[in-house]
Design a protein around this motif. Structure first.
Motif, PDB file in Angstrom:
ATOM      1  N   ILE A   1      -8.927  15.927  26.846  1.00  0.00           N
ATOM      2  CA  ILE A   1      -8.307  14.680  27.298  1.00  0.00           C
ATOM      3  C   ILE A   1      -7.419  14.945  28.513  1.00  0.00           C
ATOM      4  N   TYR A   2      -6.660  16.030  28.483  1.00  0.00           N
ATOM      5  CA  TYR A   2      -5.850  16.401  29.649  1.00  0.00           C
ATOM      6  C   TYR A   2      -6.716  16.431  30.905  1.00  0.00           C
ATOM      7  N   ARG A   3      -7.826  17.141  30.836  1.00  0.00           N
ATOM      8  CA  ARG A   3      -8.666  17.327  32.026  1.00  0.00           C
ATOM      9  C   ARG A   3      -9.331  16.021  32.442  1.00  0.00           C
ATOM     10  N   ASN A   4      -9.778  15.248  31.468  1.00  0.00           N
ATOM     11  CA  ASN A   4     -10.430  13.981  31.785  1.00  0.00           C
ATOM     12  C   ASN A   4      -9.458  13.043  32.496  1.00  0.00           C
ATOM     13  N   HIS A   5      -8.228  13.006  32.006  1.00  0.00           N
ATOM     14  CA  HIS A   5      -7.248  12.105  32.607  1.00  0.00           C
ATOM     15  C   HIS A   5      -6.796  12.615  33.977  1.00  0.00           C
ATOM     16  N   PHE A   6      -6.714  13.908  34.128  1.00  0.00           N
ATOM     17  CA  PHE A   6      -6.396  14.474  35.442  1.00  0.00           C
ATOM     18  C   PHE A   6      -7.425  14.025  36.477  1.00  0.00           C
ATOM     19  N   LEU A   7      -8.705  14.106  36.127  1.00  0.00           N
ATOM     20  CA  LEU A   7      -9.761  13.698  37.058  1.00  0.00           C
ATOM     21  C   LEU A   7      -9.709  12.190  37.316  1.00  0.00           C
ATOM     22  N   HIS A   8      -9.338  11.427  36.310  1.00  0.00           N
ATOM     23  CA  HIS A   8      -9.211   9.975  36.487  1.00  0.00           C
ATOM     24  C   HIS A   8      -8.211   9.668  37.594  1.00  0.00           C
ATOM     25  N   HIS A   9      -7.070  10.348  37.580  1.00  0.00           N
ATOM     26  CA  HIS A   9      -6.049  10.108  38.597  1.00  0.00           C
ATOM     27  C   HIS A   9      -6.400  10.764  39.935  1.00  0.00           C
ATOM     28  N   ARG A  10      -6.936  11.927  39.891  1.00  0.00           N
ATOM     29  CA  ARG A  10      -7.199  12.667  41.134  1.00  0.00           C
ATOM     30  C   ARG A  10      -8.174  11.914  42.041  1.00  0.00           C
ATOM     31  N   TYR A  11      -9.093  11.173  41.441  1.00  0.00           N
ATOM     32  CA  TYR A  11     -10.102  10.475  42.239  1.00  0.00           C
ATOM     33  C   TYR A  11      -9.923   8.957  42.231  1.00  0.00           C
ATOM     34  N   GLY A  12      -8.675   8.526  42.100  1.00  0.00           N
ATOM     35  CA  GLY A  12      -8.348   7.136  42.345  1.00  0.00           C
ATOM     36  C   GLY A  12      -8.684   6.145  41.257  1.00  0.00           C
ATOM     37  N   GLY A  13      -8.879   6.601  40.027  1.00  0.00           N
ATOM     38  CA  GLY A  13      -9.117   5.679  38.927  1.00  0.00           C
ATOM     39  C   GLY A  13     -10.470   5.011  38.951  1.00  0.00           C
ATOM     40  N   VAL A  14     -11.497   5.723  39.436  1.00  0.00           N
ATOM     41  CA  VAL A  14     -12.843   5.136  39.489  1.00  0.00           C
ATOM     42  C   VAL A  14     -13.808   5.802  38.508  1.00  0.00           C
ATOM     43  N   SER A  15     -13.321   6.728  37.712  1.00  0.00           N
ATOM     44  CA  SER A  15     -14.168   7.402  36.727  1.00  0.00           C
ATOM     45  C   SER A  15     -13.274   7.987  35.649  1.00  0.00           C
ATOM     46  N   ASN A  16     -13.892   8.593  34.625  1.00  0.00           N
ATOM     47  CA  ASN A  16     -13.141   9.317  33.574  1.00  0.00           C
ATOM     48  C   ASN A  16     -12.044   8.437  32.968  1.00  0.00           C
ATOM     49  N   PHE A  17     -12.450   7.299  32.432  1.00  0.00           N
ATOM     50  CA  PHE A  17     -11.494   6.310  31.942  1.00  0.00           C
ATOM     51  C   PHE A  17     -10.972   6.590  30.535  1.00  0.00           C
ATOM     52  N   ASN A  18     -11.733   7.297  29.728  1.00  0.00           N
ATOM     53  CA  ASN A  18     -11.405   7.413  28.301  1.00  0.00           C
ATOM     54  C   ASN A  18     -10.259   8.357  27.985  1.00  0.00           C
ATOM     55  N   LEU A  19      -9.404   7.918  27.056  1.00  0.00           N
ATOM     56  CA  LEU A  19      -8.558   8.826  26.292  1.00  0.00           C
ATOM     57  C   LEU A  19      -9.230   9.087  24.951  1.00  0.00           C
ATOM     58  N   VAL A  20      -9.955   8.086  24.450  1.00  0.00           N
ATOM     59  CA  VAL A  20     -10.806   8.252  23.268  1.00  0.00           C
ATOM     60  C   VAL A  20     -12.182   8.652  23.808  1.00  0.00           C
ATOM     61  N   LEU A  21     -12.415   9.927  23.899  1.00  0.00           N
ATOM     62  CA  LEU A  21     -13.548  10.450  24.659  1.00  0.00           C
ATOM     63  C   LEU A  21     -14.897  10.021  24.080  1.00  0.00           C
ATOM     64  N   GLY A  22     -15.861   9.812  24.979  1.00  0.00           N
ATOM     65  CA  GLY A  22     -17.221   9.542  24.531  1.00  0.00           C
ATOM     66  C   GLY A  22     -17.956   8.524  25.365  1.00  0.00           C
ATOM     67  N   ALA A  23     -17.423   7.306  25.453  1.00  0.00           N
ATOM     68  CA  ALA A  23     -18.151   6.222  26.111  1.00  0.00           C
ATOM     69  C   ALA A  23     -18.341   6.452  27.600  1.00  0.00           C
ATOM     70  N   ASP A  24     -17.403   7.135  28.234  1.00  0.00           N
ATOM     71  CA  ASP A  24     -17.577   7.435  29.662  1.00  0.00           C
ATOM     72  C   ASP A  24     -18.896   8.163  29.922  1.00  0.00           C
ATOM     73  N   TYR A  25     -19.258   9.049  29.016  1.00  0.00           N
ATOM     74  CA  TYR A  25     -20.504   9.807  29.187  1.00  0.00           C
ATOM     75  C   TYR A  25     -21.711   8.899  29.020  1.00  0.00           C
ATOM     76  N   VAL A  26     -21.653   8.012  28.027  1.00  0.00           N
ATOM     77  CA  VAL A  26     -22.760   7.084  27.794  1.00  0.00           C
ATOM     78  C   VAL A  26     -22.896   6.132  28.976  1.00  0.00           C
ATOM     79  N   ARG A  27     -21.782   5.694  29.507  1.00  0.00           N
ATOM     80  CA  ARG A  27     -21.773   4.734  30.610  1.00  0.00           C
ATOM     81  C   ARG A  27     -21.918   5.416  31.972  1.00  0.00           C
TER      82      ARG A  27
END
Length: 243
Positions: free
Chosen positions: A182-208
């Motif tokens: 979750i740390y890494r996923n959220h880091f990427l969410h912020h690093r790239y402007g909030g256009v990907s890696n939305f989940n804190l409850v991991l899973g659906a981002d991969y499906v979507r």
């Protein structure tokens, strides 16, 4: 089916729905595109909760704070004071943002917008699942607001600081493999402007297909600010980390 199977069924159903709704709402409300926000602003009396949620999350949390790096909310006290004064001028909603630690915790109206899409599934579970499965499903359905309020603030702190300051149960969770992801996923969410890696409850981002893999440069930055690196990744050289 045994009670254990019903419990697992409830947990899985709740988790899948919670992860998917969190990913969708985060993308299309909290970090909505400017075109959508302009549309909402044509009828603020109707879309005020969405406008306010986007303002608190995207404008305040993404743009007006953590401008120096992922773990530094304000670069100095002057920056914090200036934003506080601006928010106080917005009235009740501005005060709500301040009370939510400048949108690092789920608070007030944002909590309503966040939770409301999940509400319809409680009666659906109640009438279609056994009581024990219903209770299990309720637990995982509530994961998005739980993660946003309790876990999210620590994702913007160096890992070791979180281990020192978080409650014992939360420190344990953060150091699990899931918590580190979750740390890494959220880091990427912020690093790239909030256009990907939305989940804190991991899973659906991969499906979507809303995930962005980390690059060697991302790993360097993660190491420098104290994010937990993937277990199968060697620590970047010291000179690279300092660069």
């Amino acid at each position: 089916m045994s009670d254990l199977i019903h419990v697992l069924l409830g947990l899985v159903l709740g988790y899948v729905i919670a992860s998917y709704i969190e990913s969708f709402m985060h993308e299309y409300v909290s970090d909505a595109r400017p075109k959508a926000v302009r549309f909402w602003q044509r009828a603020p009396w109707l879309f005020r909760p969405l406008i306010n949620t986007h303002f608190s999350h995207h404008t305040i949390h993404h743009v007006r704070t953590f401008r120096g790096d992922h773990v530094t909310q304000f670069r100095d006290e002057e920056e914090k004071t200036k934003l506080t004064e601006e928010l106080l001028q917005r009235g009740k909603h501005g005060v709500t943002i301040i009370k939510g630690a400048f949108a690092t915790k789920l608070h007030g109206e944002g909590a309503f917008v966040f939770v409301s899409p999940l509400v319809i599934f409680f009666p659906l579970f109640y009438f279609t699942l056994k009581p024990i499965a219903f209770l299990a499903g309720c637990v995982t359905l509530l994961l998005p607001p739980f993660m946003s309020h309790f876990v999210h603030p620590y994702l913007h702190r160096p890992f070791e600081e979180g281990q020192r300051t978080a409650p014992r149960w939360l420190a344990w969770f953060l150091r699990t493999r899931y918590g580190r992801a979750i740390y890494r996923n959220h880091f990427l969410h912020h690093r790239y402007g909030g256009v990907s890696n939305f989940n804190l409850v991991l899973g659906a981002d991969y499906v979507r297909r809303r995930t962005r893999p980390y690059t060697p440069k991302d790993l360097e930055v993660m190491a420098r600010i104290g994010m937990p690196l993937p277990e199968d990744t060697a620590t970047p050289p010291v000179e690279a980390v300092r660069g």
